[in-house]
Design a protein around this motif. Sequence first.
Motif, PDB file in Angstrom:
ATOM      1  N   GLY A 188       0.802  -1.215   0.000  1.00  9.08           N
ATOM      2  CA  GLY A 188       0.000   0.000   0.000  1.00  9.08           C
ATOM      3  C   GLY A 188       0.831   1.259   0.000  1.00  9.08           C
ATOM      4  O   GLY A 188       1.891   1.328   0.615  1.00  9.08           O
ATOM      5  N   SER A 221      -6.318  -0.785  -6.945  1.00 11.37           N
ATOM      6  CA  SER A 221      -5.289  -1.413  -6.110  1.00 11.37           C
ATOM      7  C   SER A 221      -5.098  -2.900  -6.394  1.00 11.37           C
ATOM      8  O   SER A 221      -3.981  -3.406  -6.343  1.00 11.37           O
ATOM      9  CB  SER A 221      -5.612  -1.196  -4.623  1.00 11.37           C
ATOM     10  OG  SER A 221      -6.583  -2.098  -4.155  1.00 11.37           O
ATOM     11  N   THR A 266      -9.060   0.113  -1.890  1.00 17.24           N
ATOM     12  CA  THR A 266      -8.442  -0.880  -1.019  1.00 17.24           C
ATOM     13  C   THR A 266      -9.094  -2.235  -1.278  1.00 17.24           C
ATOM     14  O   THR A 266     -10.236  -2.305  -1.737  1.00 17.24           O
ATOM     15  CB  THR A 266      -8.612  -0.559   0.485  1.00 17.24           C
ATOM     16  OG1 THR A 266      -9.997  -0.676   0.832  1.00 17.24           O
ATOM     17  CG2 THR A 266      -8.116   0.842   0.816  1.00 17.24           C
ATOM     18  N   LYS A 305      -3.676  -7.616   1.841  1.00 13.90           N
ATOM     19  CA  LYS A 305      -4.314  -6.304   1.654  1.00 13.90           C
ATOM     20  C   LYS A 305      -3.569  -5.497   0.608  1.00 13.90           C
ATOM     21  O   LYS A 305      -2.339  -5.539   0.522  1.00 13.90           O
ATOM     22  CB  LYS A 305      -4.346  -5.511   2.973  1.00 13.90           C
ATOM     23  CG  LYS A 305      -5.021  -4.145   2.826  1.00 13.90           C
ATOM     24  CD  LYS A 305      -5.213  -3.434   4.155  1.00 13.90           C
ATOM     25  CE  LYS A 305      -5.980  -2.119   3.945  1.00 13.90           C
ATOM     26  NZ  LYS A 305      -6.261  -1.417   5.221  1.00 13.90           N
ATOM     27  N   SER A 364      -3.730  -1.325  -1.064  1.00 15.45           N
ATOM     28  CA  SER A 364      -4.336  -0.013  -0.831  1.00 15.45           C
ATOM     29  C   SER A 364      -3.624   1.083  -1.612  1.00 15.45           C
ATOM     30  O   SER A 364      -2.394   1.088  -1.709  1.00 15.45           O
ATOM     31  CB  SER A 364      -4.291   0.338   0.664  1.00 15.45           C
ATOM     32  OG  SER A 364      -4.824   1.625   0.887  1.00 15.45           O
ATOM     33  N   ASP A 391      -3.589   4.051   1.807  1.00 18.50           N
ATOM     34  CA  ASP A 391      -2.857   3.836   3.054  1.00 18.50           C
ATOM     35  C   ASP A 391      -1.413   3.457   2.754  1.00 18.50           C
ATOM     36  O   ASP A 391      -1.153   2.673   1.844  1.00 18.50           O
ATOM     37  CB  ASP A 391      -3.480   2.692   3.876  1.00 18.50           C
ATOM     38  CG  ASP A 391      -4.947   2.919   4.161  1.00 18.50           C
ATOM     39  OD1 ASP A 391      -5.269   3.972   4.731  1.00 18.50           O
ATOM     40  OD2 ASP A 391      -5.770   2.051   3.791  1.00 18.50           O
TER      41      ASP A 391
END
Length: 327
Positions: free
Chosen positions: A159, A179, A215, A231, A233, A236
């Motif tokens: 991210g 993303s 995200t 994850k 993003s 972030d």
Amino acid sequence: MTELPLKRIKWGIIGLGSIANKFATDLATIDDAELYAVASRDQEKADYFADKHNARKAYNSYEALANDPEIDAVYIATPHALHKENALMCLEKGIAVLGEKPFAMNAQEVEEMIAKAKEKKVLLMEALWTYFLPHYQFVIKELKNKTYGNILKIESDFGFQRPYNTKARLFNKAMGGGSLLDIGIYPIFATLSTLGTPKNMEASATFFENGTDSTCNMVLSYENDVKAYLKSSLVDVLPTQAIFYCEKGTLKIDTQFHAPTTVTIIAHGKEETKDFGYNTIGYNYEAIHFNQLIREGKTESDIMTFDFSRKLIKTLDDIREIIGLEY
């Protein structure tokens, strides 16, 4: 007996953005390979790039580059949505294709590319450079050998923050922005390359106003309650690590895990960080592998195989379906 010199591989690059610049920089470090031609739809951009990286030819169309009979290999670094058409064009001409990740927009497009490569008996490979980096190969070997026992859990993320700009490729839905396809592919790759295909997937996402995903949170589940928590993003700043928790220790690929970096091993009450002595950006490793495949007359990589590319794009397709992301 005198050893014959290696065939000098003449490369072309289609799409001259930031990744193409990095690839060209590292290509210059490889003996017996050269950047022969580059192509942009903007002649001035092509001329500038060619001058910067000492390419012999600069074309103002992708088609012109594909029609150059001198080119042995082409690196496709255009936006995601153009990967398939660019790859098919070059494969049709008998040019070996190294295509940036994601290989294409969906599994159907990837199958078309593989079918064309097989029909023409021409080398095709997805350019997921991380697979070829020494630190990642080290981790793969340690996990395969079960040096620290079986994997119990994976945590991986990617991210960063960028100002929202619908004109930028990263946020352009028509070009496959968002993303998941751009950076979420890396944590997914880290999981598939170590645990294989999951038996179940969960995912949730947030979206920008134009429908691209800002995200994406994913949980990939395996046998024996082994899970991968992933994850991606664009809003972030995340650690961008890949952590493999095993029965007898933990392997942590440190920040920017997808690029040249260090690996921290936590085991037996000790913590050790391995440095792999990188002195390039890291794109040379996949290029060296690709050059060797060409010299050996191979049409598929034994590392970044067609089946792995299929597995990767199908996982991306399945996650897009779960979160309701349509292109």
